[in-house]
Design a protein around this motif. Structure first.
Motif, PDB file in Angstrom:
ATOM      1  N   GLY A  44      98.068  94.546   1.792  1.00 19.63           N
ATOM      2  CA  GLY A  44      99.319  95.246   1.558  1.00 19.63           C
ATOM      3  C   GLY A  44      99.775  95.261   0.113  1.00 19.63           C
ATOM      4  O   GLY A  44     100.879  95.715  -0.191  1.00 19.63           O
ATOM      5  N   SER A  45      98.908  94.793  -0.796  1.00 17.56           N
ATOM      6  CA  SER A  45      99.306  94.734  -2.206  1.00 17.56           C
ATOM      7  C   SER A  45      99.186  96.075  -2.913  1.00 17.56           C
ATOM      8  O   SER A  45      99.698  96.248  -4.015  1.00 17.56           O
ATOM      9  CB  SER A  45      98.467  93.689  -2.949  1.00 17.56           C
ATOM     10  OG  SER A  45      97.085  94.005  -2.887  1.00 17.56           O
ATOM     11  N   GLY A  46      98.469  97.037  -2.303  1.00 14.03           N
ATOM     12  CA  GLY A  46      98.345  98.364  -2.892  1.00 14.03           C
ATOM     13  C   GLY A  46      96.958  98.692  -3.429  1.00 14.03           C
ATOM     14  O   GLY A  46      96.777  99.698  -4.112  1.00 14.03           O
ATOM     15  N   LYS A  47      95.957  97.883  -3.082  1.00 14.07           N
ATOM     16  CA  LYS A  47      94.606  98.072  -3.617  1.00 14.07           C
ATOM     17  C   LYS A  47      94.028  99.445  -3.267  1.00 14.07           C
ATOM     18  O   LYS A  47      93.599 100.199  -4.138  1.00 14.07           O
ATOM     19  CB  LYS A  47      93.672  96.970  -3.094  1.00 14.07           C
ATOM     20  CG  LYS A  47      94.083  95.549  -3.430  1.00 14.07           C
ATOM     21  CD  LYS A  47      93.030  94.555  -3.016  1.00 14.07           C
ATOM     22  CE  LYS A  47      92.758  94.496  -1.526  1.00 14.07           C
ATOM     23  NZ  LYS A  47      93.915  93.970  -0.745  1.00 14.07           N
ATOM     24  N   THR A  48      93.991  99.737  -1.973  1.00 20.09           N
ATOM     25  CA  THR A  48      93.395 100.998  -1.532  1.00 20.09           C
ATOM     26  C   THR A  48      94.232 102.185  -1.964  1.00 20.09           C
ATOM     27  O   THR A  48      93.695 103.246  -2.303  1.00 20.09           O
ATOM     28  CB  THR A  48      93.210 100.989  -0.006  1.00 20.09           C
ATOM     29  OG1 THR A  48      92.315  99.928   0.351  1.00 20.09           O
ATOM     30  CG2 THR A  48      92.621 102.305   0.482  1.00 20.09           C
ATOM     31  N   THR A  49      95.552 102.023  -1.990  1.00 19.72           N
ATOM     32  CA  THR A  49      96.413 103.110  -2.462  1.00 19.72           C
ATOM     33  C   THR A  49      96.100 103.446  -3.909  1.00 19.72           C
ATOM     34  O   THR A  49      96.027 104.623  -4.286  1.00 19.72           O
ATOM     35  CB  THR A  49      97.898 102.725  -2.319  1.00 19.72           C
ATOM     36  OG1 THR A  49      98.172 102.410  -0.950  1.00 19.72           O
ATOM     37  CG2 THR A  49      98.794 103.865  -2.757  1.00 19.72           C
ATOM     38  N   LEU A  50      95.901 102.420  -4.743  1.00 22.95           N
ATOM     39  CA  LEU A  50      95.548 102.656  -6.141  1.00 22.95           C
ATOM     40  C   LEU A  50      94.241 103.434  -6.235  1.00 22.95           C
ATOM     41  O   LEU A  50      94.134 104.399  -7.008  1.00 22.95           O
ATOM     42  CB  LEU A  50      95.436 101.319  -6.874  1.00 22.95           C
ATOM     43  CG  LEU A  50      95.136 101.362  -8.374  1.00 22.95           C
ATOM     44  CD1 LEU A  50      95.775 100.174  -9.085  1.00 22.95           C
ATOM     45  CD2 LEU A  50      93.628 101.362  -8.660  1.00 22.95           C
TER      46      LEU A  50
END
Length: 249
Positions: A44-50
């Motif tokens: 949920g830290s945003g890895k894949t979104t980045l």
């Protein structure tokens, strides 16, 4: 510095049943040509979104994404498709091979959309197959291959058009330890010998230790960065310590 890809003040929010979730919150990130960078952080830290932002698979809520100083934000669908086709290679955890195609045809697939003649396609496929030592897999179908062999076919497909950057999303996630290390050695080799830039999202500290830089995210923000020295084992331990501090996997 020769920056090839990056993001400036990127925010991304998602709406679900009236609830707003901030996936990325003002992230600034860039890569230079020839870098091998890993993105890590808790779930949920945003890895894949980045990764999806840089791939232009998803669009930011605010901020700018750029490639070689040219903004990608707001481009038309056709232009974004051309950007992906001409500059990016993709590696996925589950390979994303087409089961009804042979290894040869899976590798050749990106070339078939560019109206390249058959002789040139055959030449390119055999060149990359020789480089990756998978010539014996070209006539096989995915169901006849091991996980490591399938990921090598997928890697060949990712680099067949000499991309500027390869975006890899947990590429070792479905592999055993031996196949994982083989793939990581291969990616490191491609990075060093072909100067292919690699951006890899991973939760695995061993995988990340093959990169030259690790960027850690937490709660949609950049938390910290580690740079690799000459000793991989020391880098691996530094990554482990940072993940423990962050509460990562």
């Amino acid at each position: 510095m020769n920056q090839i890809i990056g993001m400036k003040d990127i925010k991304k929010t998602y709406q679900s049943r009236g609830v707003e979730t901030m996936a990325l919150n003002g992230v600034n990130f860039s890569m230079t040509a020839g870098e091998f960078v890993s993105i890590m952080g808790p779930s949920g830290s945003g890895k894949t979104t980045l990764l999806n932002m840089l791939a232009t698979i998803d669009q930011p809520t605010a901020g700018d994404i750029y490639f070689k100083e040219h903004s990608l934000t707001g481009l038309k669908v056709k232009d974004l498709s051309e950007y992906r086709s001409n500059n990016l290679g993709f590696l996925f955890q589950e390979y994303n091979l087409l089961d009804h195609l042979t290894g040869f045809d899976n590798i050749a697939l990106p070339l078939t959309f560019d109206n390249i003649n058959h002789k040139e396609i055959v030449k390119k496929v055999h060149e990359v197959a020789h480089l990756l030592k998978i010539e014996d897999q070209l006539t096989k179908y995915p169901y006849e291959m091991s996980g490591g062999q399938k990921q090598r076919i997928a890697t060949a497909r990712a680099i067949i058009k000499n991309p500027t950057i390869v975006l890899a999303d947990e590429p070792t996630g479905a592999l055993d330890s031996g196949s994982s290390k083989d793939l990581l050695n291969l990616l490191e080799y491609l990075n060093h010998t072909m100067n292919i830039s690699i951006l890899m999202v991973t939760h695995d500290p061993l995988s990340a230790s093959f990169s030259s830089r690790v960027v850690f995210l937490k709660d949609g923000k950049e938390h910290s960065t580690l740079h690799r020295g000459h000793v991989r084992e020391r880098f691996y331990n530094e990554i482990l310590d940072q993940l423990i501090y962050l509460g990562g996997e």
